[in-house]
Design a protein around this motif. Structure first.
Motif, PDB file in Angstrom:
ATOM      1  N   PHE A  32       0.867  -1.188   0.000  1.00  0.00           N
ATOM      2  CA  PHE A  32       0.000   0.000   0.000  1.00  0.00           C
ATOM      3  C   PHE A  32       0.905   1.239   0.000  1.00  0.00           C
ATOM      4  CE2 PHE A  32      -3.538   2.352   2.489  1.00  0.00           C
ATOM      5  CZ  PHE A  32      -4.198   2.677   1.305  1.00  0.00           C
ATOM      6  N   CYS A 100      -7.746   9.244  -0.705  1.00  0.00           N
ATOM      7  CA  CYS A 100      -7.648   9.613   0.717  1.00  0.00           C
ATOM      8  C   CYS A 100      -6.495  10.597   0.888  1.00  0.00           C
ATOM      9  CB  CYS A 100      -7.340   8.394   1.565  1.00  0.00           C
ATOM     10  SG  CYS A 100      -8.667   7.213   1.589  1.00  0.00           S
ATOM     11  N   ILE A 102      -4.571  10.538   3.356  1.00  0.00           N
ATOM     12  CA  ILE A 102      -3.511   9.778   4.026  1.00  0.00           C
ATOM     13  C   ILE A 102      -3.692   8.308   3.653  1.00  0.00           C
ATOM     14  CG2 ILE A 102      -4.912   9.352   6.114  1.00  0.00           C
ATOM     15  CD1 ILE A 102      -2.408   9.796   7.795  1.00  0.00           C
ATOM     16  N   HIS A 103      -2.622   7.539   3.676  1.00  0.00           N
ATOM     17  CA  HIS A 103      -2.771   6.090   3.534  1.00  0.00           C
ATOM     18  C   HIS A 103      -2.469   5.434   4.872  1.00  0.00           C
ATOM     19  CE1 HIS A 103      -2.418   5.881  -1.138  1.00  0.00           C
ATOM     20  NE2 HIS A 103      -3.525   6.465  -0.717  1.00  0.00           N
ATOM     21  N   CYS A 104      -3.524   4.965   5.534  1.00  0.00           N
ATOM     22  CA  CYS A 104      -3.383   4.283   6.824  1.00  0.00           C
ATOM     23  C   CYS A 104      -3.031   2.842   6.487  1.00  0.00           C
ATOM     24  CB  CYS A 104      -4.705   4.330   7.576  1.00  0.00           C
ATOM     25  SG  CYS A 104      -5.463   5.969   7.524  1.00  0.00           S
ATOM     26  N   TYR A 106      -3.278   0.146   7.932  1.00  0.00           N
ATOM     27  CA  TYR A 106      -4.188  -0.907   8.395  1.00  0.00           C
ATOM     28  C   TYR A 106      -5.510  -0.891   7.616  1.00  0.00           C
ATOM     29  CZ  TYR A 106      -5.797   3.303  10.632  1.00  0.00           C
ATOM     30  OH  TYR A 106      -6.208   4.599  10.828  1.00  0.00           O
ATOM     31  N   CYS A 107      -5.599  -0.050   6.588  1.00  0.00           N
ATOM     32  CA  CYS A 107      -6.895   0.198   5.924  1.00  0.00           C
ATOM     33  C   CYS A 107      -7.495  -1.062   5.304  1.00  0.00           C
ATOM     34  CB  CYS A 107      -6.710   1.245   4.838  1.00  0.00           C
ATOM     35  SG  CYS A 107      -8.227   1.525   3.905  1.00  0.00           S
ATOM     36  N   GLY A 144     -12.432   5.279   0.185  1.00  0.00           N
ATOM     37  CA  GLY A 144     -11.734   6.531   0.135  1.00  0.00           C
ATOM     38  C   GLY A 144     -12.266   7.499   1.190  1.00  0.00           C
ATOM     39  N   ARG A 175     -11.484  10.836   7.549  1.00  0.00           N
ATOM     40  CA  ARG A 175     -10.215  10.953   8.277  1.00  0.00           C
ATOM     41  C   ARG A 175      -9.465  12.185   7.760  1.00  0.00           C
ATOM     42  NH1 ARG A 175      -6.807   9.217  11.929  1.00  0.00           N
ATOM     43  NH2 ARG A 175      -4.711   8.480  11.449  1.00  0.00           N
TER      44      ARG A 175
HETATM   45  S1  SF4 Z   1      -8.516   4.085   6.709  1.00  0.00           S
HETATM   46 FE1  SF4 Z   1      -9.816   5.603   5.740  1.00  0.00          FE
HETATM   47  S2  SF4 Z   1      -8.481   7.380   5.404  1.00  0.00           S
HETATM   48 FE2  SF4 Z   1      -7.167   5.651   5.877  1.00  0.00          FE
HETATM   49  S3  SF4 Z   1      -6.598   4.871   3.864  1.00  0.00           S
HETATM   50 FE3  SF4 Z   1      -8.417   3.720   4.510  1.00  0.00          FE
HETATM   51  S4  SF4 Z   1     -10.196   4.778   3.676  1.00  0.00           S
HETATM   52 FE4  SF4 Z   1      -8.398   6.146   3.567  1.00  0.00          FE
END
Ligand code: SF4
Length: 319
Positions: A32, A100, A102-104, A106-107, A144, A175
């Protein structure tokens, strides 16, 4: 170009930019792609290798665990129309954007095939689907991140939803608002404050350190909205009672009600973030003894992923 667009373009992308910014060599490009808005990067303590915000954007090593998969929630199975997911009787979720801020790492949607799921492009079919089912009274914007849309596109989508008579509630999950507070523009606030719909904004804040001064200032514009928070329980980020407690106390000072604490959805690559059921249930119980009920978020997990421990806790009404 407005300020948030400018901020979005300046986000750190990839291992090299991230390592250079933090002056460390821990980022590696994996499955990711790395994406960190500067407004968020500046909240990270560069001297702390275990910083809870850093951990959320740092790609982890994939483990070969059979209980993890590329798409743990089977969203496609619940999508009768492209861009719309319908799991519960009274509400539908729209995929408003595939982007998004940000790229989390754990998404759970990091492998989602967004190609056929753009709500605005599929609007005629979505409108027909919602019009045909008067049980639906709430539309949820997700992605997203719906706030990745421009104010104009978001206004178009909100106005279209407002035309459906039996819809009375609009919920927006974001987020972006937290990790890039410049996204809460006055135009956005005006649009949402003036909607005929009851608008609920659900922020995704996982740690009190994410609540920047800018965020505190910007959300003051959202005068007519109900503000809630949804966190994900993440190992090494917020899996301590003191941490969850300070998050709840900080949120309520901002008039944001802690609403959900989500167990991790088991997406491949996120194994290192998982908090065992027994630990999660124990943390939640301790929170109940230390906080007033309205400050204890509901501990939830996707129905596909309920374990024996979990089901027995529900039977004993611990949740
Ligand atoms: S957790 Fe939410 S903000 Fe973070 S990458 Fe996934 S969809 Fe985007």
């Amino acid at each position: 170009m407005n300020q948030w667009n400018h901020q979005a373009r300046k986000a750190l992308k990839g291992a090299k930019q991230s390592n250079d910014f933090f002056d460390i060599q821990v980022f590696e490009d994996k499955n990711f792609p790395i994406k960190i808005p500067l407004e968020y990067a500046q909240l990270i303590d560069k001297t702390n290798p275990n910083d809870p915000l850093l951990r959320q954007v740092l790609p982890q090593n994939k483990k070969n665990s059979s209980s993890y998969s590329a798409e743990p929630l089977s969203d496609e199975d619940n999508s009768p129309v492209g861009g719309l997911i319908h799991k519960y009787k009274n509400r539908v979720l729209l995929i408003a954007s595939q982007v998004c801020a940000i790229h989390c790492q754990y998404c759970f949607r990091q492998n989602f095939n967004y190609a056929q799921h753009d709500a605005l492009s599929n609007w005629p079919q979505i409108e027909r689907y919602i019009n045909d089912d008067t049980n639906i009274n709430e539309v949820i914007l997700s992605g997203g991140d719906p706030l990745s849309l421009s104010d104009d596109k978001l206004a178009k989508l909100v106005r279209l939803i407002e035309t459906i008579k039996h819809i009375d509630t609009l919920r927006i999950h974001t987020r972006s608002a937290v990790v890039m507070p410049s996204r809460i523009t006055s135009e956005l606030a005006k649009l949402l404050n003036s909607s005929r719909l009851k608008v609920i904004m659900v922020f995704h804040v996982n740690h009190a350190q994410e609540l920047s001064d800018d965020f505190v200032q910007q959300i003051k514009q959202l005068k007519n909205l109900t503000l809630l928070n949804q966190a994900v329980l993440l190992k090494g980020v917020n899996d301590k009672v003191a941490c969850l407690k300070s998050l709840s106390l900080a949120l309520i000072k901002l008039n944001i009600l802690p609403y959900y604490l989500h167990m991790l959805d088991k997406v491949s690559g996120a194994e290192d973030y998982f908090v065992e059921d027994e630990i999660a249930l124990s943390l939640h119980q301790q929170l109940q003894t230390e906080l007033s009920g309205y400050l204890v978020p509901k501990l939830v997990r996707d129905s596909n992923q309920k374990s024996k421990t979990w089901l027995s806790a529900i039977q004993k009404q611990k949740l």
